[in-house]
Design a protein around this motif. Structure first.
Motif, PDB file in Angstrom:
ATOM      1  N   LEU A   1      77.687  27.556  39.575  1.00 39.16           N
ATOM      2  CA  LEU A   1      76.620  27.891  40.516  1.00 39.16           C
ATOM      3  C   LEU A   1      75.261  27.600  39.892  1.00 39.16           C
ATOM      4  O   LEU A   1      74.369  27.061  40.556  1.00 39.16           O
TER       5      LEU A   1
ATOM      6  N   GLN B   1      74.622  23.866  39.881  1.00 37.23           N
ATOM      7  CA  GLN B   1      74.255  23.413  41.228  1.00 37.23           C
ATOM      8  C   GLN B   1      72.815  23.771  41.550  1.00 37.23           C
ATOM      9  O   GLN B   1      72.045  22.937  42.053  1.00 37.23           O
ATOM     10  N   GLU B   2      72.419  25.007  41.276  1.00 38.39           N
ATOM     11  CA  GLU B   2      71.091  25.469  41.661  1.00 38.39           C
ATOM     12  C   GLU B   2      69.988  24.809  40.837  1.00 38.39           C
ATOM     13  O   GLU B   2      68.898  24.540  41.357  1.00 38.39           O
TER      14      GLU B   2
ATOM     15  N   LYS C   1      69.455  21.350  42.332  1.00 38.65           N
ATOM     16  CA  LYS C   1      68.677  21.430  43.566  1.00 38.65           C
ATOM     17  C   LYS C   1      67.210  21.740  43.275  1.00 38.65           C
ATOM     18  O   LYS C   1      66.301  21.180  43.905  1.00 38.65           O
TER      19      LYS C   1
ATOM     20  N   LEU D   1      82.306  26.714  49.145  1.00 41.33           N
ATOM     21  CA  LEU D   1      82.992  25.530  48.616  1.00 41.33           C
ATOM     22  C   LEU D   1      84.490  25.745  48.441  1.00 41.33           C
ATOM     23  O   LEU D   1      85.226  24.789  48.157  1.00 41.33           O
TER      24      LEU D   1
ATOM     25  N   HIS E   1      76.459  19.154  49.516  1.00 40.55           N
ATOM     26  CA  HIS E   1      75.193  19.390  48.801  1.00 40.55           C
ATOM     27  C   HIS E   1      75.430  20.166  47.498  1.00 40.55           C
ATOM     28  O   HIS E   1      74.841  21.224  47.262  1.00 40.55           O
ATOM     29  N   THR E   2      76.271  19.602  46.678  1.00 39.44           N
ATOM     30  CA  THR E   2      76.582  20.213  45.379  1.00 39.44           C
ATOM     31  C   THR E   2      76.914  19.103  44.395  1.00 39.44           C
ATOM     32  O   THR E   2      77.356  18.021  44.812  1.00 39.44           O
TER      33      THR E   2
ATOM     34  N   CYS F   1      80.982  20.234  40.190  1.00 36.54           N
ATOM     35  CA  CYS F   1      81.276  21.573  40.701  1.00 36.54           C
ATOM     36  C   CYS F   1      82.482  21.610  41.633  1.00 36.54           C
ATOM     37  O   CYS F   1      83.118  22.647  41.782  1.00 36.54           O
TER      38      CYS F   1
END
Length: 472
Positions: free
Chosen positions: A89, A92-93, A96, A317, A373-374, A378
């Motif tokens: 996580l 991923q963040e 972004k 996900l 969108h990852t 992941c």
């Protein structure tokens, strides 16, 4: 006045270097591979206005270093990375955030605030949920090795309790590798004790309605799978990826750490075996199943989602990760299994099967990342973890650790070690190679997009000008 401006500019530059290092630290400590850490740091540097031609980034497993310099000035910062966990996580963040900060022109305060939210965010799942997820993942492994559904629950329960103990020991601050050994010992002992529920004497003592519920035709299979929540699949794959990407130092450190974890697990299993004087399952029990393919599909989905809870993958996900696990495992099994053993398959071997299974889901996920969108990592790594050769690795180490000078022991252990290593390399190649080829089409688009953003920021005066500093 000029001196104050120079000093303020230097403070701002140091803060930018700190933010860049903090970004890399979060990624590295969350188990991102080195190439991803570098790409994200370079994108963050573009947001921070650090000129690429003057920027130098050095990434090691325990230390990050950045330097901004020209022919007159040099500014360097270093950051230690100590608390290595697996947190998809966070990966991923951060990815972004690095794009969002450029697009929305974040201030340094806003970027730092968002970055610290990621770094200090709570785990997506509670401790018991992680333990249950890991336990069910081990049960899924057990089905893949040929057990029935009763043995699935025995393996799951042993893994849940062992993993929860490991988590408790980790929180208490005891040695990481000792915790792995203790957890493997406890899980193996519990799985061994569950085998007695299917013995004639215990069955005769049970109430009649419980006998068919507690009886299993495969009482020893839970011992194969009950400690596989310890198998360091992400570090293993990252180690191979780093070595293939020529990040040799980091790859070797990850590989060494992986070896220590597997050794600790093997030691705990071996100690449990010696205490109970049962070792046939460790050497001779077959792991070639004869289940129908829908059994494999169910087991693969359970294992993939179980490991996803450990890796802190968001709920949204999970359905795709389950599908990915099914695709990967069923492809591997179709290519691997022999028709002569009662299975549907091509009989090409586990090495080729593992390469094809991991490569197929990796290719599919090249498109899936745009829909979900990852990052690719992941959703691909949790899907391939169910085919990581954990049993082969610990059987190899168990063989080496338990040698008595009997003829053929070295050959037996080496066979497991070679097969396990080849399977692991092929899984990492399957995950990495499609993505490398896809970058021919993906990378130019992303580079062009980033270049446009950088030009816009440069025109707005957002980039650091080293020539504005006085020479010390």
């Amino acid at each position: 006045m000029v001196e104050n401006q120079m000093e303020s500019s230097k403070r701002t530059l140091r803060r930018k270097l700190d933010l860049l290092l903090r970004t890399g630290q979060i990624l590295m400590e969350s188990s991102a591979d080195t190439s991803r850490v570098k790409r994200n740091m370079e994108r963050t540097a573009a947001y921070l206005g650090l000129p690429k031609e003057n920027l130098h980034i050095n990434i090691d497993y325990y230390m990050l270093q950045v330097n901004v310099s020209d022919e007159f000035h040099s500014f360097s910062k270093m950051q230690r990375c100590d608390k290595h966990v697996i947190n998809m996580l966070a990966i991923q963040e951060v990815s972004k955030l690095s794009w969002r900060a450029i697009q929305k022109d974040y201030s340094l305060d806003k970027y730092e605030e968002e970055l610290e939210k990621i770094a200090n965010g709570k785990h997506y799942y509670a401790d018991w949920m992680i333990a249950v997820g890991a336990g069910l993942a081990c049960g899924g492994f057990c089905i893949q090795f040929g057990c029935d559904w009763t043995a699935f629950f025995y393996a799951s329960i042993a893994a849940i309790l062992g993993n929860r103990l490991r988590m408790f020991l980790n929180h208490s601050g005891s040695n990481l590798y000792a915790n792995f050994a203790v957890a493997a010992f406890v899980s193996t002992i519990l799985a061994w004790l569950s085998s007695f529920l299917s013995t004639p004497d215990v069955q005769a003592a049970l109430p009649e309605f419980l006998r068919p519920i507690l009886f299993t035709k495969t009482p020893w299979h839970p011992l194969l799978a009950c400690a596989l929540y310890i198998v360091p699949g992400v570090p293993l794959i990252n180690a191979v990826n780093d070595l293939l990407d020529n990040n040799i130092n980091t790859g070797l450190v990850r590989a060494t750490n992986t070896l220590l974890i597997v050794t600790a697990m093997s030691f705990g299993i071996m100690l449990a075996i010696k205490c109970g004087s049962f070792d046939g399952f460790a050497k001779d029990l077959s792991t070639i199943p004869d289940h129908p393919f829908y059994f494999y599909a169910i087991a693969a989905a359970i294992s993939a989602m179980g490991f996803a809870t450990i890796y802190n993958i968001p709920y949204r996900l999970m359905p795709w990760i389950a599908v990915g696990g099914i695709i990967c495992v069923c492809t591997r099994n179709f290519i691997f299994l022999e028709p002569s053993s009662g299975n549907i398959g091509l009989g090409l071997g586990i090495v080729v099967g593992s390469l094809c299974g991991s490569a197929l889901i990796s290719i599919i996920n090249i498109k899936a990342v745009h829909l979900l969108h990852t990052p690719h990592q992941c959703i691909t790594i949790p899907a391939v973890i169910p085919i990581v050769p954990g049993v082969l690795m610990y059987r190899a180490l168990y063989g080496f650790m338990g040698m008595h000078g009997v003829v053929g022991e070295v050959t037996h252990a080496m066979s497991f070690a070679i097969n396990g290593s080849l399977v692991l390399i092929c899984i990492a190649l399957g995950v990495a190679i499609p993505n490398i080829f896809a970058r021919k089409w993906i990378a130019p688009h992303r580079k062009a997009k980033l270049a446009r953003m950088i030009d816009e920021r440069r025109k707005r005066g957002k980039f650091v000008d080293l020539h504005s500093f006085v020479v010390d």
